[in-house]
Write a protein that holds these residues in place. Structure first.
Motif, short mmCIF file in Angstrom:
data_model
loop_
_atom_site.label_atom_id
_atom_site.label_comp_id
_atom_site.label_asym_id
_atom_site.label_seq_id
_atom_site.Cartn_x
_atom_site.Cartn_y
_atom_site.Cartn_z
N GLN A 106 -20.27 -27.43 60.54
CA GLN A 106 -19.38 -26.33 60.20
C GLN A 106 -20.17 -25.10 59.81
O GLN A 106 -21.26 -25.19 59.24
N SER A 107 -19.58 -23.93 60.07
CA SER A 107 -20.15 -22.68 59.59
C SER A 107 -19.05 -21.65 59.41
O SER A 107 -18.05 -21.67 60.13
N PRO A 108 -19.19 -20.78 58.39
CA PRO A 108 -20.22 -20.88 57.37
C PRO A 108 -19.91 -22.00 56.39
O PRO A 108 -18.82 -22.59 56.46
N LEU A 109 -20.81 -22.29 55.48
CA LEU A 109 -20.55 -23.30 54.46
C LEU A 109 -19.84 -22.68 53.26
O LEU A 109 -19.19 -23.38 52.49
N SER A 110 -19.98 -21.35 53.13
CA SER A 110 -19.30 -20.62 52.07
C SER A 110 -18.67 -19.37 52.68
O SER A 110 -19.31 -18.68 53.48
N LEU A 111 -17.41 -19.10 52.32
CA LEU A 111 -16.69 -18.00 52.94
C LEU A 111 -15.89 -17.24 51.89
O LEU A 111 -14.76 -17.62 51.55
N PRO A 112 -16.50 -16.15 51.35
CA PRO A 112 -15.74 -15.30 50.43
C PRO A 112 -14.82 -14.39 51.25
O PRO A 112 -15.28 -13.77 52.22
N VAL A 113 -13.55 -14.34 50.86
CA VAL A 113 -12.57 -13.57 51.62
C VAL A 113 -11.73 -12.72 50.67
O VAL A 113 -11.40 -13.16 49.56
N THR A 114 -11.36 -11.55 51.13
CA THR A 114 -10.45 -10.68 50.38
C THR A 114 -9.02 -11.13 50.65
O THR A 114 -8.66 -11.44 51.80
N LEU A 115 -8.21 -11.15 49.60
CA LEU A 115 -6.79 -11.52 49.76
C LEU A 115 -6.14 -10.65 50.84
O LEU A 115 -6.33 -9.43 50.88
N GLY A 116 -5.39 -11.32 51.70
CA GLY A 116 -4.69 -10.60 52.76
C GLY A 116 -5.51 -10.40 54.02
O GLY A 116 -4.96 -9.97 55.05
N GLN A 117 -6.79 -10.70 53.95
CA GLN A 117 -7.66 -10.57 55.12
C GLN A 117 -7.76 -11.90 55.88
O GLN A 117 -7.50 -12.96 55.32
N PRO A 118 -8.17 -11.84 57.14
CA PRO A 118 -8.30 -13.08 57.91
C PRO A 118 -9.58 -13.84 57.57
O PRO A 118 -10.54 -13.25 57.04
N ALA A 119 -9.57 -15.12 57.89
CA ALA A 119 -10.75 -15.96 57.72
C ALA A 119 -10.86 -16.89 58.91
O ALA A 119 -9.84 -17.31 59.48
N SER A 120 -12.10 -17.21 59.25
CA SER A 120 -12.35 -18.06 60.40
C SER A 120 -13.47 -19.04 60.10
O SER A 120 -14.52 -18.65 59.57
N ILE A 121 -13.24 -20.30 60.42
CA ILE A 121 -14.23 -21.36 60.19
C ILE A 121 -14.54 -22.03 61.51
O ILE A 121 -13.64 -22.39 62.26
N SER A 122 -15.82 -22.19 61.78
CA SER A 122 -16.27 -22.80 63.03
C SER A 122 -16.67 -24.26 62.80
O SER A 122 -17.23 -24.61 61.75
N CYS A 123 -16.41 -25.06 63.78
CA CYS A 123 -16.80 -26.47 63.75
C CYS A 123 -17.33 -26.84 65.12
O CYS A 123 -16.64 -26.65 66.14
#
Lengths: 121, 112
Positions: B6-23
């Protein structure tokens, strides 16, 4: 509503056998569609599948644990059990029981709350 | 054994913004029946894991539609369209195609 509840000693001595029980309520452990699994999570670490069992007796376990694992289903008590022999500190973890549908390849759709087991003298 | 990365191992995100995790898997996760047995789990702080997505893109009942899964073969992604405070936790991918089933290392999602 189906619920899974793990139980057992929170402390086990090195070289001894860890024994845990998962009680299934709100449904039957004998439902043919389902397998019942044990998964563990060492403190601060990821998840490891230990093994799965079907009420018919079909059982599979992670080869990484070699022959230390025994998993079984007790239909009379609606319970799943885990025995892990010759434990070491590396077996310290939260142990979860979970359910998965046979044929859906370990897609664990229901989990218990987990029980912490510490291996220490 | 198949290795799940998986990447990233840590994902700081702003509220309301998108996030994406790879596997990514070390082998194709397409099974002989044509299905791809890749799942995503969410583990909120102090809670047991909860399945969000099964077979790449099928959302579980009760999972908000801001969560989506995609991918094929060896590359998979979990997306959160707009991160909410309740999304904080660790996300794990898990393959069931090859025995034994394996989880990724986990990605910790936190609010900036």
């Amino acid at each position: 509503q189906l619920q899974l509840q793990e139980s057992g000693p929170g402390l086990v001595k090195p070289s001894e056998t860890l024994s845990l029980t998962c009680t299934v309520s709100g449904g039957s452990i004998s439902t043919s569609s389902y397998y019942w699994a044990w998964i563990r999570q060492p403190p601060g670490k990821g998840l490891e599948w230990i093994g799965s069992s079907h009420y018919s007796g079909n059982t599979y376990h992670n080869p990484s644990l070699k022959s230390r694992v025994t998993i079984s289903v007790d239909t009379s008590k609606n319970q799943l059990s885990l025995k892990l022999s010759s434990v070491t500190a590396a077996d310290t973890a939260v142990y979860y029981c979970a359910r998965h549908v046979g044929g859906e390849k370990y897609a664990f759709d229901m989990w218990g709350q987990g029980t912490m087991v510490t291996v220490s003298s | 054994d198949v290795v799940m990365t998986q990447s990233p191992l840590s994902l700081p995100v702003t509220l309301g913004q998108p996030a994406s995790i790879s596997c990514r898997s070390s082998q194709s996760l397409v099974y002989s029946d044509g299905n791809t047995y890749l799942n995503w789990f969410q583990q909120r702080p102090g809670q047991s894991p909860r399945r969000l997505i099964y077979k790449v893109s099928n959302r579980d009942s009760g999972v908000p539609d801001r969560f989506s899964g995609s991918g094929s073969g060896t590359d998979f992604t979990l997306k959160i369209s707009r991160v909410e405070a309740e999304d904080v936790g660790i996300y794990y991918c898990m393959q069931g195609t090859h025995w034994p089933p394996k989880f990724g290392q986990g990605t910790k999602v936190e609010i900036k």
